[in-house]
Design a protein around this motif. Structure first.
Motif, PDB file in Angstrom:
ATOM      1  N   ILE A 165       1.006 -32.570 -14.040  1.00  0.00           N
ATOM      2  CA  ILE A 165       0.220 -32.508 -12.805  1.00  0.00           C
ATOM      3  C   ILE A 165       0.622 -31.239 -12.051  1.00  0.00           C
ATOM      4  N   LYS A 190       1.850 -37.119  -9.415  1.00  0.00           N
ATOM      5  CA  LYS A 190       2.086 -37.902 -10.643  1.00  0.00           C
ATOM      6  C   LYS A 190       1.817 -39.382 -10.412  1.00  0.00           C
ATOM      7  N   SER A 191       2.423 -39.937  -9.382  1.00  0.00           N
ATOM      8  CA  SER A 191       2.269 -41.378  -9.129  1.00  0.00           C
ATOM      9  C   SER A 191       0.834 -41.729  -8.753  1.00  0.00           C
ATOM     10  N   SER A 226       3.600 -33.706  -6.502  1.00  0.00           N
ATOM     11  CA  SER A 226       2.498 -33.077  -7.236  1.00  0.00           C
ATOM     12  C   SER A 226       1.318 -34.027  -7.422  1.00  0.00           C
ATOM     13  N   TYR A 261       1.475 -36.447 -23.038  1.00  0.00           N
ATOM     14  CA  TYR A 261       2.107 -35.837 -21.866  1.00  0.00           C
ATOM     15  C   TYR A 261       1.022 -35.501 -20.855  1.00  0.00           C
ATOM     16  N   ASP A 303       7.135 -42.312 -15.401  1.00  0.00           N
ATOM     17  CA  ASP A 303       6.671 -41.573 -14.230  1.00  0.00           C
ATOM     18  C   ASP A 303       7.849 -40.858 -13.563  1.00  0.00           C
ATOM     19  N   TRP A 346      -1.823 -40.150  -9.915  1.00  0.00           N
ATOM     20  CA  TRP A 346      -2.533 -40.116 -11.193  1.00  0.00           C
ATOM     21  C   TRP A 346      -2.291 -41.423 -11.940  1.00  0.00           C
ATOM     22  N   MET A 372       4.787 -38.576 -17.849  1.00  0.00           N
ATOM     23  CA  MET A 372       4.341 -37.726 -16.758  1.00  0.00           C
ATOM     24  C   MET A 372       5.296 -36.551 -16.590  1.00  0.00           C
ATOM     25  N   ARG A 373       4.743 -35.432 -16.083  1.00  0.00           N
ATOM     26  CA  ARG A 373       5.535 -34.236 -15.779  1.00  0.00           C
ATOM     27  C   ARG A 373       5.005 -33.632 -14.484  1.00  0.00           C
ATOM     28  N   GLY A 374       5.909 -33.157 -13.655  1.00  0.00           N
ATOM     29  CA  GLY A 374       5.475 -32.476 -12.439  1.00  0.00           C
ATOM     30  C   GLY A 374       6.506 -32.579 -11.339  1.00  0.00           C
ATOM     31  N   THR A 410       9.873 -36.703 -13.254  1.00  0.00           N
ATOM     32  CA  THR A 410       9.472 -35.294 -13.185  1.00  0.00           C
ATOM     33  C   THR A 410       9.423 -34.641 -14.558  1.00  0.00           C
ATOM     34  N   SER A 450       9.708 -45.720 -13.403  1.00  0.00           N
ATOM     35  CA  SER A 450      10.036 -44.543 -12.607  1.00  0.00           C
ATOM     36  C   SER A 450      11.470 -44.677 -12.119  1.00  0.00           C
TER      37      SER A 450
END
Length: 149
Positions: A114, A17-18, A15, A111, A86, A20, A9-11, A88, A43
C-alpha cells in the motif's frame, strides 16, 4: 486450483494497510468474512491494546512478532481459507517466515503493498494519519528499510 490464500500486507504505518484489509474482508461472503475476522487476520499491533487503548512497548515487540507468526501458522494449519498478515513487512526478512509457512502448508501467497514507502509525500501522509502516533522521523527511518521485491 488452490483456493487457500495467504495475504501479506506491506506498507508504512498510516499507509492504509488495515483499511485495505477491512475492505477486502467486507467484500467476502459473510461466512468467509466472519471466519477471517475470527481466526484469519493477524497484526502484531493488535497485541499492544490494553482495555481498548494502544500501549506500544518496544521491549515486547520481538515477543509479539513471534506470537503473531505463531498464530498465523496455527490458522494455516487449521486450513482457514484466507489468512492475512497485517504488519509493515518493509524489509524482505520480515515476511519470509510468513511466506515460507504459507507455501509449505499449500497456500498461494499474495503480497499487497500500500503506497510507495520511498515517496516523501506518501511519508508525510502516513505520519499525519497513522493511528499510533508514529512521528515523521520514524516513518522516514522505516521507509529507509523498504526493500522492493
Amino acid at each position: 486450483m488452490n483456493s487457500r490464500l495467504a495475504i501479506i500486507m506491506r506498507g508504512l504505518p498510516g499507509s492504509g494497510k488495515s483499511r485495505w484489509v477491512d475492505e477486502f474482508i467486507s467484500a467476502q461472503p459473510r461466512e468467509v468474512a466472519d471466519l477471517i475476522r475470527r481466526s484469519g487476520h493477524f497484526s502484531t499491533d493488535s497485541q499492544f491494546y490494553r482495555s481498548g487503548e494502544y500501549c506500544f512497548d518496544n521491549t515486547r515487540l520481538s515477543e509479539y512478532h513471534q506470537r503473531n507468526l505463531t498464530c498465523f501458522i496455527q490458522a494455516l494449519s487449521a486450513s482457514v481459507p484466507i489468512v492475512i498478515c497485517d504488519n509493515t513487512n518493509l524489509a524482505r526478512w520480515e515476511s519470509m517466515a510468513y511466506e515460507a509457512a504459507a507455501k509449505a502448508l499449500g497456500y498461494r501467497v499474495r503480497y499487497v503493498l500500500i503506497g510507495e514507502p520511498r515517496d516523501e509525500e506518501h511519508q508525510l501522509l502516513c505520519a499525519a494519519r497513522n493511528s499510533h502516533g508514529v512521528p515523521l522521523e520514524q516513518i522516514k527511518r522505516m521507509a529507509g528499510l523498504f526493500e522492493p521485491f
